[in-house]
Design a protein around this motif. Structure first.
Motif, short mmCIF file in Angstrom:
data_model
loop_
_atom_site.label_atom_id
_atom_site.label_comp_id
_atom_site.label_asym_id
_atom_site.label_seq_id
_atom_site.Cartn_x
_atom_site.Cartn_y
_atom_site.Cartn_z
N UNK A 191 14.22 -0.10 -2.79
CA UNK A 191 13.13 0.76 -3.32
C UNK A 191 11.60 0.60 -3.34
N UNK A 192 10.95 1.36 -3.06
CA UNK A 192 9.34 1.14 -3.04
C UNK A 192 8.67 2.16 -3.98
N UNK A 193 7.62 1.99 -4.58
CA UNK A 193 6.83 2.97 -5.21
C UNK A 193 5.26 2.61 -5.35
N UNK A 194 4.61 3.68 -5.40
CA UNK A 194 3.22 3.51 -5.79
C UNK A 194 3.03 3.94 -7.01
N UNK A 195 2.46 3.32 -8.05
CA UNK A 195 2.41 3.55 -9.38
C UNK A 195 0.95 3.49 -10.10
N UNK A 196 0.97 4.04 -11.14
CA UNK A 196 -0.37 4.01 -11.87
C UNK A 196 0.08 3.81 -13.49
N UNK A 197 -0.43 2.87 -14.13
CA UNK A 197 -0.28 3.00 -15.67
C UNK A 197 -1.62 2.22 -16.32
N UNK A 198 -1.26 2.54 -17.54
CA UNK A 198 -2.58 1.96 -18.52
C UNK A 198 -2.33 0.71 -19.44
N UNK A 199 -2.99 -0.15 -19.43
CA UNK A 199 -2.77 -1.29 -20.37
C UNK A 199 -4.07 -1.30 -21.07
N UNK A 200 -4.81 -2.37 -20.91
CA UNK A 200 -6.23 -2.39 -21.61
C UNK A 200 -7.05 -1.61 -20.84
N UNK B 23 -7.17 1.03 -16.85
CA UNK B 23 -5.93 2.01 -15.82
C UNK B 23 -5.89 1.04 -14.65
N UNK B 24 -4.75 0.92 -14.16
CA UNK B 24 -4.20 0.09 -12.95
C UNK B 24 -3.37 0.98 -11.96
N UNK B 25 -3.56 0.66 -10.63
CA UNK B 25 -2.88 1.19 -9.50
C UNK B 25 -2.28 0.14 -8.81
N UNK B 26 -1.16 0.44 -8.04
CA UNK B 26 -0.46 -0.68 -7.27
C UNK B 26 0.89 -0.14 -6.68
N UNK B 27 1.43 -1.15 -6.04
CA UNK B 27 2.43 -1.15 -5.14
C UNK B 27 3.84 -1.85 -5.60
N UNK B 28 4.87 -1.13 -5.68
CA UNK B 28 5.98 -2.01 -6.27
C UNK B 28 7.15 -1.95 -5.43
N UNK B 29 8.19 -2.90 -5.43
CA UNK B 29 9.50 -2.97 -4.53
C UNK B 29 10.50 -3.53 -5.35
N UNK C 223 8.76 -6.76 -7.59
CA UNK C 223 7.63 -7.15 -7.47
C UNK C 223 6.56 -6.05 -7.75
N UNK C 224 5.50 -6.07 -8.44
CA UNK C 224 4.51 -5.16 -8.71
C UNK C 224 3.46 -5.94 -8.72
N UNK C 225 2.45 -5.16 -7.41
CA UNK C 225 1.16 -5.79 -7.47
C UNK C 225 0.30 -4.70 -7.68
N UNK C 226 -1.00 -5.06 -8.38
CA UNK C 226 -1.75 -3.94 -8.82
C UNK C 226 -3.29 -4.55 -9.12
N UNK D 276 -8.65 0.93 -4.21
CA UNK D 276 -8.89 1.23 -2.75
C UNK D 276 -9.17 -0.08 -1.75
N UNK D 277 -10.05 -0.95 -2.54
CA UNK D 277 -10.74 -2.08 -1.97
C UNK D 277 -9.81 -3.16 -1.93
N UNK D 278 -8.58 -3.15 -2.69
CA UNK D 278 -7.64 -4.33 -2.94
C UNK D 278 -6.39 -3.89 -2.26
N UNK D 279 -6.20 -2.55 -1.84
CA UNK D 279 -4.85 -2.03 -1.49
C UNK D 279 -4.19 -3.15 -0.35
N UNK D 280 -5.14 -3.22 0.67
CA UNK D 280 -4.48 -4.19 1.88
C UNK D 280 -4.30 -5.40 1.59
N UNK D 281 -4.86 -6.03 0.47
CA UNK D 281 -4.57 -7.44 -0.14
C UNK D 281 -3.12 -7.35 -0.75
N UNK D 282 -2.97 -6.30 -1.72
CA UNK D 282 -1.88 -5.98 -2.31
C UNK D 282 -0.53 -5.80 -1.38
N UNK D 283 -0.77 -4.83 -0.35
CA UNK D 283 0.23 -4.74 0.54
C UNK D 283 0.70 -6.00 1.32
N UNK D 284 -0.17 -7.00 1.67
CA UNK D 284 -0.09 -8.07 2.37
C UNK D 284 0.82 -8.97 1.31
#
Length: 398
Positions: free
Chosen positions: A111-120, A122-128, A141-144, A151-159
């Motif tokens: 399974x795979x997901x693009x997600x958003x959540x709030x902690x301290x 707002x964060x966005x990321x990808x998970x599998x 794995x959650x990378x965010x 937007x500037x980190x998304x390629x790093x996250x996917x890699x």
């Protein structure tokens, strides 16, 4: 030894099987067998007492990698596969907003997901989520990154996530995210002419697009390390990630080439070097192509090279690495920033120029040099490029 000690002891260490010391930042789990060949710099920021949860952070890029192993027996919902239920549970614990899709990754229901959540903030990321080698457990794995920097980190996250392998034996298959984005479709015929032999084979019709995606993705990550102290390790990982994606894409091509050329090679006194020379002579005829824009990679993806598109020295060298290593012949790619060039080298005994590598026992192993852009035989290299100290070896796993 606790699970944390096991992981910590193999994080940021050698990942070359019988070789040393070509360091790569690999996260390897000794209990469940999976590996993550993450970009350089990640470090452990936190972990749970049971050793089933880890947080990794990068000191230079605002990206966090969370790794959690779940016993899925109590999490699976009726009429849902384990991976979706487990990923829903994990994201719900964050009160995240998400959409989940399911897919097959080389026989594993994932399974795979693009997600958003709030902690301290707002964060966005990808998970599998994927099964591990133990069917009772799933890996999430959650990378965010902070949402405003996502937007500037998304390629790093996917890699980071795409570097996952479920075991050392399954390390040379396309990564989990690229496999989701580019599932195999229909076969595309490939016709090759090598050593006066007509060879018919095939790849899949989206292999070139998928492989080029990985080249572009990893080049964007590599570019972040141009002035980093680990620039050399970043280059090594760049080539490893392309190799990981390319290897199985051309396995059928590798088998068909060998089947066609083996009878002729077996007539020679040294069949292995004769076969390797047929391959070397073949790639030396390829059209030469380099990127015009410095922001683009010079690397032509391997399926495109096989299909006759233009190539550079490192593309040709990696192609030969795959073709020989698929037969169990140890092969190395060498690159030189000083010479702006790449070579292939193989552990086949034959006369000519060799470079040396020490294995894990301190034994010296000699590798015969192959020049892919000049029409020469194995063991020949230009004198102005023969300084071994100027070359960096990249070891690929089988």
């Amino acid at each position: 030894m606790t699970r944390f000690q096991k992981i910590k002891s193999i994080f940021l260490i050698l990942f070359c099987f019988s070789f040393q010391p070509f360091f790569a930042e690999v996260i390897q789990d000794s209990d469940f067998g999976f590996l993550l060949d993450v970009p350089e710099g990640y470090g452990i920021a936190n972990y749970s007492n049971d050793g089933l949860s880890y947080i990794f952070e990068h000191p230079n890029i605002p990206v966090t990698l969370a790794m959690k192993i779940y016993n899925n027996e109590n999490l699976t919902k009726k009429n849902q596969d384990n991976s979706k239920s487990v990923l829903e549970h994990s994201l719900s614990n964050l009160s995240a907003k998400y959409d989940i899709d399911t897919f097959d990754w080389y026989g594993n229901k994932c399974s795979i997901s693009n997600f958003d959540f709030n902690l301290d903030k707002s964060y966005s990321g990808w998970s599998v989520c994927t099964p591990t080698n133990n069917e009772k457990y799933n890996l999430v794995l959650l990378c965010y990154a902070p949402k405003e920097k996502f937007a500037g980190c998304e390629q790093f996250i996917i890699s980071t996530i795409n570097s996952l392998s479920l075991s050392a034996e399954k390390i040379n298959i396309p990564g989990i995210i690229v496999s989701y984005a580019f599932p195999p479709t229909k076969k595309q015929p490939v016709k090759l002419q090598i050593a006066n032999k007509q060879i018919n084979s095939f790849i899949y019709d989206n292999d070139i697009e998928a492989a080029q995606f990985v080249v572009d993705l990893e080049y964007s990550v590599l570019s972040l390390y141009s002035k980093h102290e680990k620039w050399k390790e970043a280059w090594e990982r760049y080539y490893r990630m392309i190799y990981k994606d390319s290897y199985s894409r051309i396995l059928q091509v590798s088998a068909d080439i060998y089947k066609a050329l083996e009878p002729e090679a077996n007539k020679a006194q040294n069949p292995l070097i004769d076969y390797a020379q047929m391959l070397l002579s073949w790639v030396q005829t390829f059209p030469y192509n380099r990127a015009k824009d410095v922001k683009e990679s010079d690397f032509t993806c391997i399926p495109a090279v096989v299909c006759g598109q233009g190539s550079d020295c490192d593309s040709r060298s990696m192609l030969i690495c795959i073709l020989l290593k698929s037969l169990g012949i140890e092969t190395v790619l060498y690159f030189s920033p000083e010479y702006s060039h790449a070579l292939v080298a193989t552990e086949i005994e034959a006369p000519g120029q060799t470079f040396s590598i020490k294995d894990s026992k301190g034994n010296e192993r000699k590798f015969l040099i192959g020049e892919t852009t000049a029409k020469v035989t194995w063991g020949m290299i230009a004198k102005d490029m023969a300084d071994e100290s100027k070359w960096i070896p990249v070891i690929f796993p089988f």
